[in-house]
Write a protein that holds these residues in place. Sequence first.
Motif: not given
Length: 150
Positions: A33-43, A64-67
Motif C-alpha cells: 500500500i506504500m505510495p509509488k514512486p516515493y517509496t524506494q524500499s521497505l525492509k 532527495r533520499i530519506f532513510e
Amino acid sequence: MARIRAEASKVIDARPQVIWDVIRDYHVGHPAIMPKPYTQSLKVLKGGVGEGTETHLTMKVYGRIFEYHHRISEPEPGRLLKETEVNSGQFSSFTLDPLEGGTRTRVTIVADAPASSGIAGLIERLTTPGFQRRLFAAELENLAEYVKGK
C-alpha cells in the motif's frame, strides 16, 4: 520546538480486522500500500508483523533520499498502530474506527515530527503537511484497492 503535523482519513469498505491485518504485515500487506514512486524500499529488520517489528524505509521526495529506522508498536491492538522513527522520535500512526456495525472502517493516518530551526523549519512547516496529506491520501487509496473484496 515547533512540530510538523499532517493527517488524512478515508472511509474504506472493509472490516477493521481486514485492514488491521494488512497494515501490521510489513512483509506483504504494508509494502503493497506504500505510495509509488516515493517509496524506494521497505525492509524488515526484525519481526515483520505488528508489535516489535523494526523496518528500514527509504523514500525519495523532491529528489532527495530519506532513510528511516522505524519501530512498530500497537498501543491499542486492532485499532492503533504506531511507527516511531528510532533516531528522531518522529512518528506516524494508523487509527481504525469501525463504522456501520463494523462493515466499514475510517482509517486515519497521522504524522508528527520535529521541525528544523530557522528558515529551513519555516519552509518545512509550510510545505511538508500538504505533501504528507497527498502521500497519505494515495496510501489510503492503495489500501482501499488492496482490501477490495476481502
